[in-house]
Structure formats: C-alpha cells, structure tokens
Design a protein around this motif. Sequence first.
Motif: not given
Lengths: 145, 165
Positions: B5, B7-8, B83-84, B86, B89-90
């Motif tokens: 996870x 995600x960044x 970045x992504x 949290x 994220x979905x």
Amino acid sequence: MDTFLNKLALGQTVEEGGFRPVARYYPPMDFLLYLKEDCSYRADRVDQFLTLLWHPYKDELVGIKLKGIRVIYEKNKERLAPGGISSWPIFALLAEILLDVLAKPLIARLEPSQQERLRDKYRRAIQFAANENAEVSSDELKRAA
Amino acid sequence: MRDDHRNAGIGQFAGLVHGSITYTSIGGMQRRAELGGLKNAGALFRGINRPMSGSGTDQHPIIDFNDDHEVYVYITNPGSDYVWPPWRRFSSLGPQEAPKPEASVFTTFVVFDEAVIASAAEAIHEAGGGQVDGIVQNWEWTLASTQDPSLPDDFENRYEARLWM
C-alpha cells in the motif's frame, strides 16, 4: 495508463487494511526498506549501506533503507539465520552489523569531520529504528539468500 | 509496492516516471496531461557505487563491495510531486499533485540487462504491454547537490559514470 493505475489503486480493498509500517526486502535493487508512513520521501545517501529517508517538507525521518542486503546476509549468515529466531530488530541490524562490521572500517578512512557526520547519521537511523520498534522478519531476510 | 500500500510511490510512478495521467491539481482541478515523465531527464548516470546483487545482475564479487554497472539512473527536476493519498485510493480520481519535496531531484533506476527483461517480459505481455527495452526498478526523490541543485547530492561519488547531462 489511467486504467492500469486505477487497477493498482482500486485493486486494494478496505478489508486489506491499507498501509502499515513494515520492513520489506526488494530483490531487484537488493535493499531493505522501512517506511513509517505512506508518503513521498527524500533519500539522503549516508554511505554504501545506509540511506536515510526524510519527510518531503519537514526535518523528520520517515524511513531508512539498508542496501546490499545480500552481501550483509551472506557475510553474517550464522548470526542472522539461526533456528528459532523469527525476527530481528532493525536497530540491532544497523548497530551490530552494518555499522560495527561493515561501515566502521570505511568510516575510519575518512576525514575526521566526515567521520562524525556519518556516525551522526548512523546514530539517527539506529534511534529511529529503536523508537519505531522496527523489525525485519527472518523470512524476509532469507529472501536475500 | 502495491502489496504494501505504498500509494505515494504509485502516484510518483504515474506522474514522474510515466507522465501520461489524469490527476487532480493542487488547486483542485481535474486534469489530463502529458507530463513527459522520464523523458524529461536532464542527466543520466550508470552504476551505483554500493554492493548489489539483484536478479540477473549478480556479477560482482562480494568482497570488493563493487557497484552494480547495470543500473542506469535518470535524473529529472519536476516542478511537482504526485501522490495517492488514502482517501483517494478507492476512487478513480487518479493521483493528487503535491508540492515538490524540498531541495530534491527525482531519480529513476532502470536496468537494460537481458536476463532482467526476460524475467519480467511474460508478466508484461500478459498485462497487455508491448516490446520491453528496459525495466524501471525503483524511483524516489533524492536530496539535491548544493553545488548543482539539478543533480543528486554527492553525484560525483555515488555513481560510477556520468553518461550525459
């Protein structure tokens, strides 16, 4: 590209629990990475074995990278791979193997001011790992074998 | 990275390595852009001066702590990070633009080793990818040199050779 990225991101479900700090070995680049949060970081190369990972905007460590793990594992297999040990504290790995065995002879060759700079960075990494209670599992280390 | 996870890192790959993305700007606008990614490289180095024995590149004697000659390091100087977080994220919103990390350059590590390419080619083919000439193994922001802020700190010693600038 968007579809691919969305697959990457959307493929993660809430049930998986999201990010958690974990020490992970990356075989293609032969390093062990420990990050305490999911954020960008600024890599600060200390020497051949250690890189500090700083918060993108603050003077705060968010992680460490231990490099050349395959070498470290092969040269210290008897210590790192005894039966019955399920994990290693990363501060011990840093202090007792990276610093004492591998880095110290190299640091000793440097100018005194450089020596102190590197020792200070090792101290910061060891303190960070200790504060985080960061551990690496024996199974993860064995991936470097 | 995905399994952990991080995600960044996925957001960085989208915006700073690939560069063809839909993202949300710092001002909150949804944008589709060709950012260039790795094609914006301003310098290229070969060989990282540290012990390394990755898949397909295990050629160096352990005792000498040799560098790995097979790693190429592309240096870019993007104006933003991607970045992504949290909370995105979905969703299908794509990465979020973020301020560039302070005093840094972006480094991308690529291997052109045939054995490495062969080991990844099947998975890439199954994912619908085309011809593979090299594999991007890692990417990260790196502290910049104080002497030349467009290059990584200590670039004279951390890499084996500078190929172009």
